[in-house]
Design a protein around this motif. Structure first.
Motif, mmCIF file in Angstrom:
data_model
loop_
_atom_site.group_PDB
_atom_site.id
_atom_site.type_symbol
_atom_site.label_atom_id
_atom_site.label_comp_id
_atom_site.label_asym_id
_atom_site.label_seq_id
_atom_site.Cartn_x
_atom_site.Cartn_y
_atom_site.Cartn_z
ATOM 1 N N VAL A 42 62.402 38.777 -15.412
ATOM 2 C CA VAL A 42 62.777 40.181 -15.537
ATOM 3 C C VAL A 42 63.229 40.641 -14.162
ATOM 4 N N SER A 43 64.353 41.316 -14.105
ATOM 5 C CA SER A 43 64.857 41.797 -12.812
ATOM 6 C C SER A 43 63.759 42.573 -12.103
ATOM 7 N N PRO A 44 63.413 42.178 -10.870
ATOM 8 C CA PRO A 44 62.254 42.775 -10.196
ATOM 9 C C PRO A 44 62.511 44.221 -9.772
ATOM 10 N N THR A 45 61.435 44.973 -9.741
ATOM 11 C CA THR A 45 61.455 46.335 -9.232
ATOM 12 C C THR A 45 60.581 46.367 -7.991
ATOM 13 N N PRO A 46 61.139 46.713 -6.828
ATOM 14 C CA PRO A 46 60.338 46.660 -5.598
ATOM 15 C C PRO A 46 59.212 47.688 -5.638
ATOM 16 N N SER A 47 58.077 47.301 -5.079
ATOM 17 C CA SER A 47 56.936 48.197 -4.953
ATOM 18 C C SER A 47 56.665 48.425 -3.478
ATOM 19 N N GLY A 48 56.188 49.586 -3.156
ATOM 20 C CA GLY A 48 55.902 49.864 -1.762
ATOM 21 C C GLY A 48 57.128 50.377 -1.027
ATOM 22 N N ASN A 49 57.061 50.228 0.291
ATOM 23 C CA ASN A 49 58.085 50.807 1.154
ATOM 24 C C ASN A 49 59.193 49.790 1.404
ATOM 25 N N ASP A 51 70.834 35.598 -2.961
ATOM 26 C CA ASP A 51 70.102 36.350 -3.984
ATOM 27 C C ASP A 51 68.845 36.963 -3.390
ATOM 28 N N ASN A 52 68.379 38.033 -4.072
ATOM 29 C CA ASN A 52 67.066 38.647 -3.847
ATOM 30 C C ASN A 52 66.827 39.013 -2.380
ATOM 31 N N ILE A 53 67.708 39.859 -1.846
ATOM 32 C CA ILE A 53 67.576 40.342 -0.467
ATOM 33 C C ILE A 53 66.628 41.527 -0.455
ATOM 34 N N ILE A 54 65.716 41.523 0.495
ATOM 35 C CA ILE A 54 64.800 42.649 0.633
ATOM 36 C C ILE A 54 64.545 42.912 2.106
ATOM 37 N N VAL A 55 64.533 44.192 2.469
ATOM 38 C CA VAL A 55 64.172 44.632 3.815
ATOM 39 C C VAL A 55 63.018 45.605 3.661
ATOM 40 N N THR A 56 61.902 45.333 4.325
ATOM 41 C CA THR A 56 60.701 46.136 4.171
ATOM 42 C C THR A 56 59.899 46.114 5.464
#
Length: 601
Positions: free
Chosen positions: A45-52, A423-428
């Motif tokens: 399932v396409s992820p939904t980021p949690s947190g900041n 794919d799946n780039i995230i900056v936190t």
């Protein structure tokens, strides 16, 4: 054996009843074993980021991608018009190899072209008191010979305000990711540091990883690259969630963040009388009078004698008499034709052919060029170095973590391979958020690939480890039949024992008991054979036997004489085994002659 089989059937029946009365998971044991391992579907399932988070991109929504990401329209400076354009093609596609249903990524479709694409962060990241974390996936679906797949985190500046002009000169704060050309393999971590004295920017390159990073370029699988950068200036680089590099911004970068406090004076020069020679030739040494510098190193051996049979008039090589000039030989072009040389047949049995020369030996008079010995230099002052002065450009930045804020990110690449998937780039600023994002994306991909590639046996082992109660089922269903088979094949039965005793009785070398007391013989069995006597039958004295053979009657006196001779023999010898002389059922094998004592009335 029958009882054991009945017991095993009852035991299996009991186990089946117990399993059928257990919970719903254990009730389907038989079906699971028949199917080896149930085909567990990995649902994505396409992820939904949690947190900041500052950016979280899974590329599953192509419509959202077109709104957020911008393909560069810029040109490279100082390059020909034909190759200066950023004209590489980008597309949203599922992975080529065993992808998850519904999962897509950003794919670089072009090779040998300049390609650039970028997007803005949801809000700028300011380096203050929170860690900076960037994480993304790369899959070289066609391998990689030369090219990069690194990510640029763009600085918040006027030059980066228009992403349509994104090019190699666009200022960035951090560059992170893989790069390879030939055998030169790198995992970049570069940050641009601002000089607090004059405001100039300079690149600081991280030390090389402690582990090898070649595998991601060859296996065509997705790999996860993660960078953690902390306010205490420490950093950690992860590949597939394993640490491969770590250190400190102040200590592990080249050139270092802070320049040295002192430098060598560029205006200082070495004095003309400065002597740096540690050793010099002894000025008082002289060449010995008998030193001959012209003596050759090798001389002919005067003691050598020409071997007998040496053919001085015969050459070692002669023209091949069987050779013929080729038909296409052109004298004008190729010159005069000459037959090729071969070994002289006349020299085969001789010690040598041609002019004989004495062999060369070392010349004992040769000493070579004379040189005076070296001595310590009395004027030696050591290696000269310029004096050190305070560095006019010195500064000390103890918090290089506080870099230029980041407002966007993008890929600005040139590659000789296409089909590179991102794919799946995230900056936190929270490691837990990045880990959860990876668990919902990268980890599922790896599980799917491993499941598709592993064999039935490994799948069975993994499934059993997750359901340990299955081991008891294996012992009963598999182990018990094996034990029963071994008992049936190797166990002993009364019939087999009887057959073994009968076989042993037929052996010719079997031991039979000896009977010393003739009274134990069964009188119901005849003492003598009724068939014609042979040498193996009873022996009588010669005369009596002859008379008996002729049918004559033996007198009482002769019988007494025979008994007396028999008694004398009995005094010296042990009574013979009667069983050998009287047994008629022992077969036709010959027996040794035995003397049997006749009964007395």
């Amino acid at each position: 054996m029958v009882r054991l089989t009945i017991f095993a059937i009852l035991l299996l029946s009991l186990v089946s009843v117990c399993l059928s009365e257990d919970d719903s998971d254990e009730a389907v044991v038989t079906e699971e074993i028949d199917d080896v391992v149930p085909d567990e579907e990995i649902v994505y399932v396409s992820p939904t980021p949690s947190g900041n988070t500052y950016l979280a991109e899974h590329f599953d929504d192509e419509g959202r991608f077109k709104q957020k990401w911008i393909v560069s329209e810029a040109k490279k400076d100082d390059m020909d018009e034909e190759i200066s354009k950023y004209e590489g093609m980008w597309a949203i596609e599922p992975p080529q190899q065993d992808g998850l249903k519904g999962d897509q990524g950003l794919v670089l479709k072009s090779k040998a072209k300049h390609s650039a694409i970028s997007a803005r962060l949801d809000r700028p990241f300011v380096f203050a008191d929170k860690p900076f974390i960037v994480q993304y996936e790369v899959a070289f679906q066609e391998g990689q010979d030369c090219g990069g797949a690194y990510l640029k985190l763009l600085s918040q500046s006027k030059q980066s305000s228009d992403l349509r002009k994104f090019n190699d000169k666009t200022p960035y704060t951090i560059m992170f990711g893989p790069d390879k050309c030939g055998t030169d393999v790198k995992l970049h971590f570069i940050f641009r540091h601002k000089n607090p004295n004059n405001g100039t920017m300079s690149e600081k390159h991280c030390k090389k990883p402690k582990d090898r990073v070649e595998e991601p370029y060859k296996d065509k699988r997705p790999h996860l690259y993660t960078l953690h950068l902390r306010p205490d200036n420490s950093f950690t680089v992860f590949l597939d969630q394993k640490i491969i590099n770590e250190g400190n911004l102040l200590e592990d970068f080249t050139p270092p963040v802070n320049p040295p406090a002192e430098i060598e004076d560029p205006s200082d020069k070495k004095p003309e009388d400065w002597d740096e020679r540690e050793k010099i030739a002894d000025p008082e040494a002289k060449k010995p009078d008998d030193w001959d510098e012209d003596a050759p190193p090798m001389i002919p051996d005067e003691s050598a004698v020409k071997p007998d049979g040496w053919l001085e008039d015969e050459p070692e090589m002669i023209p091949d008499p069987n050779a013929e000039k080729p038909d296409d030989w052109d004298t004008d072009m190729d010159g005069e034709w000459e037959a090729p040389l071969i070994s002289n047949p006349a020299c085969e049995g001789a010690p040598g052919c041609g002019p004989w020369k004495r062999p060369m030996i070392n010349n004992p008079a040769h000493k070579g060029k004379w040189r005076p010995p070296l001595i310590d230099n009395p004027n030696y002052k050591g290696k000269w170095k310029p004096r050190r002065i305070p560095n006019p450009d010195f500064y000390e930045d103890l918090q290089p973590f506080k870099m230029t804020p980041i407002s966007g990110l993008g890929f600005e690449l040139w590659s000789m391979s296409n089909m590179i998937l991102f794919d799946n780039i995230i900056v936190t600023d929270d490691p837990a958020v990045a880990d959860k994002w990876a668990a919902e994306t990268f980890s599922l991909k790896i599980r799917k690939l491993d499941k598709d590639s592993e064999g039935v046996v490994m799948r069975l082992v993994h499934y059993t480890n997750e359901h340990p109660w299955l081991w008891a089922v294996y012992v009963i269903v598999i182990g018990l039949p094996i034990v029963m088979l071994i008992v049936f094949c190797c166990g002993s039965t009364p019939e087999k024992a009887e057959m073994k005793r009968a076989a042993d009785a037929k052996k010719t070398d079997a031991i039979t008991p000896d009977y010393e007391d003739e009274d134990v013989v069964d009188d119901s069995r005849p003492l003598h054979k009724t068939s014609p006597a042979s040498k193996s039958d009873l022996e009588l004295p010669h005369n009596a036997a002859s008379n008996k053979a002729d049918g004559e009657h033996v007198s009482d006196g002769e019988a007494e004489h025979i008994d007396e001779e028999e008694d004398e023999d009995d005094d010296d010898d042990e009574p013979p085994p009667l069983q050998e002389s009287i047994a008629e059922g022992a077969g036709d094998a010959p027996r040794s002659p035995k003397k049997v004592r006749p009964r007395k009335e």
